[in-house]
Design an enzyme around this catalytic site. Sequence first.
Site: not given
Ligand code: DQA
Length: 146
Positions: A23, A75, A81, A88, A101-103, A112
Site C-alpha cells: 500500500y 475506497n 469484496h 445498496d 484502490h491503491l493496490s 479480491r
Molecule cells: C484496497 C484493496 C482491498 O482488497 C483491501 O482489503 C484494502 C485496500 C486498496 O486500496 O488496494 O483494504 O481497497
Amino acid sequence: MTDIWVLHGPNLNMLGRREPEVYGTTTLDEIDAMLVHRGQAMGVQITCRQSNHEGVLIDWLQEAFNSGIGGLVINPGGLTHTSVALRDALAALPCPKIEVHLSNVWAREEFRHHSFVSPVVTGVIGGLGVESYLLGLQAVVKLVRK
Ligand code: DQA
C-alpha cells in the site's frame, strides 16, 4: 461550491504503516491533504472521512444522499469484496461515484477480484497507489461538470 466527498473504509487509517510493500508509505493524512489541495486548485470543496465500521460508512452515504453532494470517491477497503449493504447505499446515491484502490486488486488473491461495489459506481481506478485517488478526484470533477 461543488461538494466532493472522499470516503475511506476499514484499515485505511493504518496507511503508511500497514503492509507498505502493498500500500506504500504515504499516510492517510497525507493523501487527504493532497486531495484537499487538488480540490482547491479545481475549485471544489473536499470532505474526507475514514471509518473502520460498515454501518458508519453507510450512515455517511445516506448523509451524502440527503445533503445532495456533487460527487464521491470511495475506497471501501475490504468491504469492497464483502458488503451488499454498502453496495445498496451506493446504488441509491445518484451523483458520479468513483471506486478507487491503491493496490491492483485484480493481480492479488482471487477473493479480491470480485467487487460488490463496482456494478453500482460510475468507474473504477486501481493499482496506481496514491495516484488512484488523485485520478479518481479528477474523474469525478470532470463528470460533475459535464
Ligand atoms: C484496497 C484493496 C482491498 O482488497 C483491501 O482489503 C484494502 C485496500 C486498496 O486500496 O488496494 O483494504 O481497497
